[in-house]
Design an enzyme around this catalytic site. Structure first.
Site, short mmCIF file in Angstrom:
data_model
loop_
_atom_site.label_atom_id
_atom_site.label_comp_id
_atom_site.label_asym_id
_atom_site.label_seq_id
_atom_site.Cartn_x
_atom_site.Cartn_y
_atom_site.Cartn_z
N ALA A 85 0.84 -1.20 0.00
CA ALA A 85 0.00 0.00 0.00
C ALA A 85 0.87 1.24 0.00
O ALA A 85 2.04 1.20 0.36
CB ALA A 85 -0.93 0.00 1.22
N ASP A 86 0.27 2.34 -0.44
CA ASP A 86 0.99 3.62 -0.39
C ASP A 86 0.01 4.72 -0.02
O ASP A 86 -1.15 4.71 -0.47
CB ASP A 86 1.62 3.95 -1.74
CG ASP A 86 2.37 5.28 -1.68
OD1 ASP A 86 3.35 5.37 -0.92
OD2 ASP A 86 1.96 6.23 -2.37
N THR A 87 0.45 5.62 0.80
CA THR A 87 -0.33 6.82 1.15
C THR A 87 0.51 8.04 0.82
O THR A 87 1.70 8.09 1.14
CB THR A 87 -0.69 6.82 2.65
OG1 THR A 87 -1.53 5.70 2.94
CG2 THR A 87 -1.42 8.10 3.02
#
Length: 243
Positions: A85-87
């Site tokens: 995941a990436d934010t």
């Protein structure tokens, strides 16, 4: 043959992601890179020329997921689905990268202070040669994957149990019938996805707030549904900031 307990690999250093997976009952093992992501040759977090923040955040988890799959093969680990995941933060159409040092962090905070900005998150899941962006996954991909299908079924089981606790008996086998019926339909994205994409209000009060309150009053816990509601509430709040 020994039956292996279902679990996933988490290709992320984020304590918050570990916490979220634990909250919804997903068993996982950390699959870490030898160095920090920006130093790993397989993972490039640089923003491409003319790349929008939305395109960037969707693209960014892919290298981490695919690099993790390669490491599973290289280390001869037991194969499980890989979650990455990436934010990222966007302001004025630009992606705010991770700070390189303390002074950089202070400069970023000063730039964001008192300003409207967006926090964007995307997720990628890779297993048996297939990689899906969960941000854009339709019903076909979600129900074809064993783990996401099991999660969907567990949420539906919570709904059935809550209805019974509130005095409403749903037809036997309803969850299985609904899932099977959905698999017979053409692939589609849920209506709430379209509401979010078009910046329309999400129907959280009718679909989540009221049922969760009724279930709580009846003494029925719905932890997975509650976690889903919190995630959708986060999206709704930030969508309001964008309107």
């Amino acid at each position: 043959m020994i039956a292996l307990e279902p679990r996933i690999y988490l290709a992320s250093r984020s304590p918050r992601r570990r916490e979220l997976l634990s909250q919804i009952g997903v068993r996982f093992e950390l699959l870490m890179f030898r160095g920090v992501p920006r130093e790993d040759p397989d993972v490039d977090e640089a923003v491409l020329p003319e790349e929008t923040p939305e395109d960037y955040v969707v693209r960014d988890p892919l290298p981490s997921a695919l690099a993790a799959v390669r490491r599973i093969r290289e280390r001869h680990l037991i194969p499980h689905p890989v979650l990455a995941a990436d934010t990222t933060v966007e302001i004025d159409g630009s992606v705010i990268g991770k700070p390189e040092h303390e002074a950089d962090a202070v400069a970023i905070l000063q730039r964001l202070s008192g300003r409207t900005h967006r926090v964007l998150t995307a997720v990628a899941l890779s297993y048996e040669g297939h990689t899906e962006h969960l941000l854009n996954a339709g019903t076909a991909a979600l129900l074809a994957d064993t783990d996401s299908r099991a999660l969907i079924r567990s949420i539906m089981d919570e709904v059935v149990a809550a209805a019974a606790a509130c005095g409403f008996t749903l037809p036997s086998g309803l969850a299985d019938k609904l899932i099977e019926g959905t698999t017979q339909l053409p692939d589609y994205l849920p209506s709430m996805y379209h509401d979010h994409a078009h910046r329309r209000p999400l129907e959280l009060t009718a679909l989540y707030v009221a049922p969760l309150a009724a279930a709580e009053q009846a003494g029925c816990a719905m932890p997975r549904t509650q976690a889903l509601y919190r995630a959708l509430s986060f999206l709704a709040r930030h969508a309001t900031d964008r309107r």
